[in-house]
Design an enzyme around this catalytic site. Structure first.
Site, mmCIF file in Angstrom:
data_model
loop_
_atom_site.group_PDB
_atom_site.id
_atom_site.type_symbol
_atom_site.label_atom_id
_atom_site.label_comp_id
_atom_site.label_asym_id
_atom_site.label_seq_id
_atom_site.Cartn_x
_atom_site.Cartn_y
_atom_site.Cartn_z
ATOM 1 N N GLU A 52 0.815 -1.226 0.000
ATOM 2 C CA GLU A 52 0.000 0.000 0.000
ATOM 3 C C GLU A 52 0.844 1.271 0.000
ATOM 4 O O GLU A 52 0.404 2.299 -0.522
ATOM 5 C CB GLU A 52 -0.953 -0.002 1.200
ATOM 6 N N PHE A 114 -11.557 -7.682 13.597
ATOM 7 C CA PHE A 114 -10.446 -8.094 12.735
ATOM 8 C C PHE A 114 -10.136 -6.987 11.720
ATOM 9 O O PHE A 114 -11.011 -6.481 11.033
ATOM 10 C CB PHE A 114 -10.821 -9.388 12.006
ATOM 11 N N GLN A 115 -8.873 -6.602 11.651
ATOM 12 C CA GLN A 115 -8.370 -5.550 10.760
ATOM 13 C C GLN A 115 -9.086 -4.212 10.990
ATOM 14 O O GLN A 115 -9.282 -3.430 10.059
ATOM 15 C CB GLN A 115 -8.458 -5.970 9.299
ATOM 16 N N LYS A 164 -17.793 -1.351 5.738
ATOM 17 C CA LYS A 164 -18.228 -2.338 4.754
ATOM 18 C C LYS A 164 -19.751 -2.360 4.596
ATOM 19 O O LYS A 164 -20.267 -2.519 3.483
ATOM 20 C CB LYS A 164 -17.711 -3.720 5.149
ATOM 21 N N MET A 483 24.318 9.614 2.080
ATOM 22 C CA MET A 483 24.200 10.872 2.807
ATOM 23 C C MET A 483 24.501 10.679 4.285
ATOM 24 O O MET A 483 25.130 11.543 4.918
ATOM 25 C CB MET A 483 22.797 11.465 2.618
#
Length: 585
Positions: A52, A114-115, A164, A483
């Site tokens: 993602e 969940f999630q 959802k 760097m």
């Protein structure tokens, strides 16, 4: 006519009505209804990413190169939290991105389902605005609001969190023309009195400089045209932040190059010595200002910005002008023209004479090598072999290679340079280059990378292969965190703590594993032919360019120093810069 549909269908219809042609995303349980609707239509192309974070950087590249908002679709929980780095990156660099996230059903919010994650709470400081939509009836209106907020005023990321059950339920679709956007109307036109004050300063300034930023590019083609017209008509020198490269052409006679921590000698000294500094669409970030107390001392300062919170936030200015850069510059030009287009010609001639002396220092000078490839040389050859080819877009990762790319690559037009400026996000360039290539399928898209940054999101080469995006990954491989190693050498007693990896992959074999072309080059004599091979190959390429391991990026203003306190590497001028550089001027 009333249109009733499911929330999932509303999402797709809203995207269609907003002119969206591409969505970058990754499916999951909480967004499956939306993905089902995407499957049943052909207007919007979905790009399946591998992570993602890659999705949001692709959307940033798409947005930065087109001027249109990038769109991301991810699931709840880790799908949403994986976008946080990209959201902050887009917020810092003013990139319009619309992120749509799935959420657990409304009746499960707060149960640690969940999630489940508090996506709105987590991303509130990372976005311009975010929404949790609990009613299907409001969903389409909110999505239209999100696009409006992302693209108006100072651009930036927004997020819409969609449970959802809201996706499954039905409601009435609101078209964009009836969406409630009146609450967000940024000021577009500058104050006439302040514009007149700025014009009066332009007429009398002896040592002026136009300090330009990404806001010029974000404002659109009219702002770029107005900036160029103002600079050409007044004869004023122009410099830029990292994000503003391309707003004024690198071939322009008044171009001083980038300023700041790794900016050019002439740009930094002009900023330090000017008597009028006009900030156009930049935000006075610390990479530019150095020590604030000594920033552009003795100058009168004006600041043009559409974001009122940016004005007087870091540097106090004499003339604050809130408004769209393009509109304000056009009005400045109009007023200045009506008053006779006057400038202080004598003072300006002397100023350009002083700038010519600084240019003669040749601050980008470096010692050539025959046995190894210098990173500066690699980019000089890349520039020479690509600047006249078809439409070219350059992305970068973050580090030394990024600064060398800004120094040695020239940009004639806006929207051709994609880099992570404010947040400095390693792993940005590879996915961003894919986003650019998806938006411009026939263009030449090159990601200038360091091996450490590139490895952070290397999985997105799978996306490039799947969607036939012929991106060129030009890796300056010094086997170091360049760097970090440079700062450890110069500021931490050469104690190289964790600034290299002992287990780098074979990039050619890695390319073959992904199914693309791999090229390795370690000899300067072979470099041109190897670059041509990369450019001529019709698909994605991973180019492993083995460069000098301990090369430092100069000029450099050490953190907390003023613009006239630079380390200058190999540049030497009698009485000004001593042998070996590293001299305060």
């Amino acid at each position: 006519m009333t249109r009733t549909m499911t929330g999932a269908r509303m999402v797709v219809q809203a995207l269609r009505d907003q002119g969206v042609d591409t969505v970058f995303g990754y499916p999951g349980g909480a967004v499956l209804p939306i993905y089902d609707e995407i499957f049943q239509q052909n207007d919007i192309r979905h790009i399946l990413v591998r992570h993602e974070q890659g999705a949001i950087h692709m959307a940033e590249g798409y947005a930065r190169s087109t001027g249109k908002p990038g769109v991301v679709l991810v699931t709840s929980g880790p799908g949403a939290t994986n976008t946080v780095t990209g959201l902050v990156d887009a917020l810092m660099d003013s990139i319009p991105v619309v992120v749509l996230t799935g959420q657990v059903p409304t009746f499960m919010i707060g149960t640690d389902g969940f999630q489940e994650a508090d996506t709105v709470g987590i991303t509130r400081p990372c976005t311009k605005m975010n929404w949790l939509v609990k009613e299907t009836e409001k969903l389409s209106d909110v999505i239209h609001q999100a696009f409006h907020v992302a693209t108006h005023g100072r651009p930036g990321p927004v997020l819409v969190d969609i449970p959802k059950d809201v996706q499954f339920a039905t409601g009435t679709y609101t078209p964009p023309s009836k969406a409630r956007t009146q609450h967000y109307k940024p000021r577009m036109d500058g104050d006439p009195a302040q514009i007149l004050r700025l014009v009066e300063m332009i007429e009398t300034a002896e040592r002026p400089i136009l300090y330009t930023g990404g806001g010029v590019i974000n404002s659109g083609p009219a702002a770029t045209a107005a900036l160029r017209a103002l600079a050409d008509a007044t004869g004023f020198p122009v410099t830029s932040t990292l994000m503003g490269l391309g707003a004024y052409p690198a071939s322009g006679t008044q171009w001083l190059g980038m300023l700041g921590m790794h900016g050019l000698y002439e740009a930094n000294l002009a900023m330090h010595g000017c008597d009028l500094m006009v900030n156009i669409g930049a935000r006075f970030d610390d990479r530019i200002t150095g020590r604030i107390a000594d920033f552009s001392p003795g100058s009168r300062k004006a600041h043009i910005d559409i974001d009122p919170s940016s004005i007087n936030k870091v540097i106090r200015v004499d003339v604050p002008i809130v408004g769209d850069v393009g509109r304000v510059l056009e009005e400045v030009l109009r007023v200045w023209t009506e008053r006779g287009r006057k400038v202080n010609a004598e003072g300006l001639a002397k100023w350009w004479g002083r700038i010519a002396e600084w240019r003669a220092v040749d601050c980008l000078r470096y010692k050539p090598a025959t046995a190894t490839i210098k990173p500066q040389y690699a980019l000089q050859r890349l520039e020479a072999l690509t600047k006249h080819r078809r439409d070219r877009y350059i992305c970068t990762e973050v580090g030394q290679h990024q600064m060398w790319a800004a120094q040695f690559l020239g940009f004639e037009d806006p929207n051709r340079w994609m880099t992570s400026g404010g947040l400095g996000t390693m792993g940005y360039g590879l996915p961003a280059s894919i986003g650019v290539q998806i938006a411009h399928p026939d263009a030449l898209v090159i990601n200038v990378a360091g091996e450490a940054s590139w490895l952070m999101n290397m999985q997105e080469m799978g996306t490039a292969i799947q969607f036939r995006a012929p991106v060129k990954q030009f890796i300056l491989n010094n086997e170091r965190l360049g760097m970090v190693r440079q700062w450890q050498e110069l500021l931490h007693g050469e104690r190289y703590s964790q600034s290299w990896s002992e287990s780098l992959p074979d990039f050619v074999k890695l390319a073959e594993a992904f199914g693309c072309k791999g090229i390795k080059c370690a000899d300067p004599a072979d470099l041109d032919d190897a670059i041509r091979e990369m450019l001529d190959y019709p698909g994605p390429v991973i180019f492993d360019c083995l460069v000098e391991k301990h090369e430092n990026c100069f000029p450099m203003i050490p953190s907390g120093n003023a613009h006239n306190q630079m380390l200058l590497g190999e540049a030497e001028t009698q009485g000004v810069i001593g042998a070996g550089g590293a001299v305060l001027v």
